[in-house]
Motif scaffolding. Structure first.
Motif, short mmCIF file in Angstrom:
data_model
loop_
_atom_site.label_atom_id
_atom_site.label_comp_id
_atom_site.label_asym_id
_atom_site.label_seq_id
_atom_site.Cartn_x
_atom_site.Cartn_y
_atom_site.Cartn_z
N ALA A 173 2.16 19.93 5.43
CA ALA A 173 1.57 21.12 4.81
C ALA A 173 0.05 21.03 4.76
CB ALA A 173 2.14 21.33 3.41
N GLY A 174 -0.52 20.10 5.52
CA GLY A 174 -1.97 20.00 5.59
C GLY A 174 -2.59 18.99 4.66
N GLY A 175 -1.77 18.20 3.96
CA GLY A 175 -2.31 17.18 3.07
C GLY A 175 -3.03 16.08 3.84
N LYS A 176 -3.95 15.42 3.16
CA LYS A 176 -4.70 14.31 3.75
C LYS A 176 -4.07 13.00 3.30
CE LYS A 176 -9.33 12.22 3.85
NZ LYS A 176 -10.72 12.31 3.31
N GLY A 177 -3.76 12.12 4.24
CA GLY A 177 -3.13 10.85 3.91
C GLY A 177 -4.15 9.75 3.71
N VAL A 178 -4.14 9.15 2.52
CA VAL A 178 -5.07 8.08 2.20
C VAL A 178 -4.26 6.89 1.69
CG1 VAL A 178 -7.01 7.35 0.76
CG2 VAL A 178 -6.90 9.70 1.61
N ALA A 179 -4.39 5.74 2.37
CA ALA A 179 -3.67 4.54 1.96
C ALA A 179 -4.37 3.91 0.76
CB ALA A 179 -3.60 3.55 3.11
N LEU A 180 -3.57 3.54 -0.25
CA LEU A 180 -4.10 2.97 -1.48
C LEU A 180 -3.28 1.75 -1.88
CD1 LEU A 180 -4.47 6.24 -3.61
CD2 LEU A 180 -6.31 5.03 -2.43
N PRO A 181 -3.90 0.74 -2.48
CA PRO A 181 -3.11 -0.36 -3.04
C PRO A 181 -2.18 0.16 -4.13
CG PRO A 181 -5.45 -0.92 -2.96
CD PRO A 181 -5.35 0.54 -2.67
N PHE A 206 0.84 -1.19 0.00
CA PHE A 206 0.00 0.00 0.00
C PHE A 206 0.88 1.25 0.00
CE2 PHE A 206 -2.39 -3.34 2.10
CZ PHE A 206 -3.63 -3.28 1.46
N SER A 207 0.48 2.25 -0.76
CA SER A 207 1.12 3.55 -0.69
C SER A 207 0.30 4.45 0.22
CB SER A 207 1.22 4.19 -2.08
OG SER A 207 -0.07 4.55 -2.56
N LEU A 208 0.89 5.57 0.62
CA LEU A 208 0.15 6.60 1.34
C LEU A 208 0.06 7.80 0.42
CD1 LEU A 208 -1.23 7.33 4.04
CD2 LEU A 208 0.90 8.48 4.67
N ALA A 209 -1.11 8.04 -0.15
CA ALA A 209 -1.31 9.18 -1.04
C ALA A 209 -1.57 10.41 -0.19
CB ALA A 209 -2.49 8.91 -1.98
N ARG A 210 -0.65 11.39 -0.29
CA ARG A 210 -0.82 12.66 0.43
C ARG A 210 -1.55 13.62 -0.51
NH1 ARG A 210 4.68 12.08 1.78
NH2 ARG A 210 4.93 11.98 -0.47
N ILE A 211 -2.80 13.91 -0.22
CA ILE A 211 -3.67 14.64 -1.14
C ILE A 211 -3.78 16.10 -0.70
CG2 ILE A 211 -6.00 14.76 -2.11
CD1 ILE A 211 -6.24 11.75 -1.54
N PRO A 212 -3.44 17.04 -1.61
CA PRO A 212 -3.57 18.47 -1.24
C PRO A 212 -5.00 18.82 -0.89
CG PRO A 212 -2.33 18.19 -3.29
CD PRO A 212 -2.93 16.86 -2.97
N GLN A 213 -5.13 19.77 0.03
CA GLN A 213 -6.44 20.19 0.47
C GLN A 213 -6.67 21.66 0.09
OE1 GLN A 213 -8.65 17.78 2.27
NE2 GLN A 213 -7.07 16.73 1.05
N GLY A 214 -7.92 21.98 -0.28
CA GLY A 214 -8.27 23.35 -0.62
C GLY A 214 -7.47 23.85 -1.81
N SER A 215 -6.91 25.04 -1.68
CA SER A 215 -6.14 25.64 -2.77
C SER A 215 -4.66 25.30 -2.69
CB SER A 215 -6.30 27.17 -2.73
OG SER A 215 -5.82 27.69 -1.49
#
Length: 316
Positions: A239-247, A222-231
């Motif tokens: 930096a406020g990214g949301k971490g979502v684990a993905l295959p 699994f990777s950890l996708a760090r997803i930017p939030q807002g602008s």
């Protein structure tokens, strides 16, 4: 076995997410003895060996007061402990560089150090990708402002970042209008005194800046996708990214399986690959993170995999 963690001060740990803490917890559960010091505690003098003022400690299981010290700190040779884990957070500054030389001397004296000190020096986290151009997007490394302007003229939407940043620090995006390109370049390259990295902006960042962990050359599934939030353009958790684990995707696995054996053979037990879309963007070797987030979201015990690999490496 005694395990020495060279890290930031224990009082600074955020144990609810800290990867080094998860390593410690797994090691302690197996009966290993925990020791800690900071890089400033490591020393060498002629006639002796590399040693450090080490503090033995025990995990308490309490979320706040999470450790207790066991006696006074003692000056001991690094070669006398079972393994030394270099887990000091970036930046990779001059003091970190000097620490790797002390640790390499400790290796010559018989210490087992992970990641290998020479490999830490040889793989600066931004620049290590240059060895693998077939896996990366359009990238420029330069001090020269004219080079940056030419790269922007070709690619129109670019990312600029310092070579010694961490956690998304100092990352700028310049779009097609080129607004503030000159000022940003001057800020980062200090009017030609410092080298910067420039990369074509990858719109796939909207789906996350994926952290892929390699342990003993093998990818965690699994990777950890760090997803930017807002602008925000940065996906970094700091930096406020949301971490979502993905295959891992097929491309993620291709990149991981290409790099894994190469990096493991160089003494890199733990590596964090950063991937946006189909492109490798960084190779993180100093203090890769993401263990707890992946484990909490998927049930895959990353710390267990790591300590398994550490014990196997020590037995080899």
């Amino acid at each position: 076995m005694q395990l020495l963690f060279i890290a930031d001060p224990l009082d600074h740990f955020k144990t609810y997410k800290d990867t080094t803490f998860s390593m410690m917890r797994e090691a302690a559960a197996r009966g290993h003895t925990l020791l800690a010091c900071e890089p400033r505690h490591v020393m060498w003098a002629r006639g002796g060996v590399v040693s450090a003022r080490m503090q033995a400690f025990t995990l308490t299981g309490d979320a706040k007061d999470w450790y207790r010290t066991d006696g006074a700190a003692q000056q001991r040779p690094l070669k006398d402990v079972g393994a030394v884990l270099m887990r000091k957070d970036p930046p990779f500054d001059s003091e970190y560089f000097y620490a790797t030389h002390l640790l390499e001397q400790a290796e010559r004296e018989g210490a087992r150090v992970f990641n290998a000190p020479r490999a830490l020096r040889d793989h600066p986290e931004k620049l290590a990708i240059l060895e693998f151009p077939e896996l990366i997007g359009p990238t420029l490394v330069t001090r020269d402002a004219d080079d940056v302007r030419a790269f922007h003229a070709e690619h129109r939407d670019i990312i600029l970042k310092p070579l010694d940043g961490m956690g998304g620090m100092g990352i700028f995006r310049v779009r097609e209008d080129g607004l503030n390109l000159g000022s940003i370049t001057e800020t980062l390259n200090k009017f030609g005194a410092q080298t910067v990295m420039v990369q074509r902006f990858l719109p796939e960042i909207a789906q996350g800046d994926k952290r892929i962990l390699l342990i003993g050359g093998e990818p965690v599934p699994f990777s950890l996708a760090r997803i930017p939030q807002g602008s925000e353009v940065r996906g970094n958790l700091a930096a406020g990214g949301k971490g979502v684990a993905l295959p891992l995707s097929a491309r993620d696995r291709e990149i991981a399986e290409t790099l894994g054996p190469v990096l493991a053979a160089r003494g890199l037990l733990l590596v964090g690959l950063d991937v946006i879309g189909d492109c490798l963007t960084e190779i993180n070797v100093t203090s890769p993170t993401g263990f707890q987030e992946i484990t909490q979201q998927t049930g895959f015990d990353v710390a267990r995999r790591f300590v398994d690999a550490l014990e196997a490496a020590l037995a080899a």
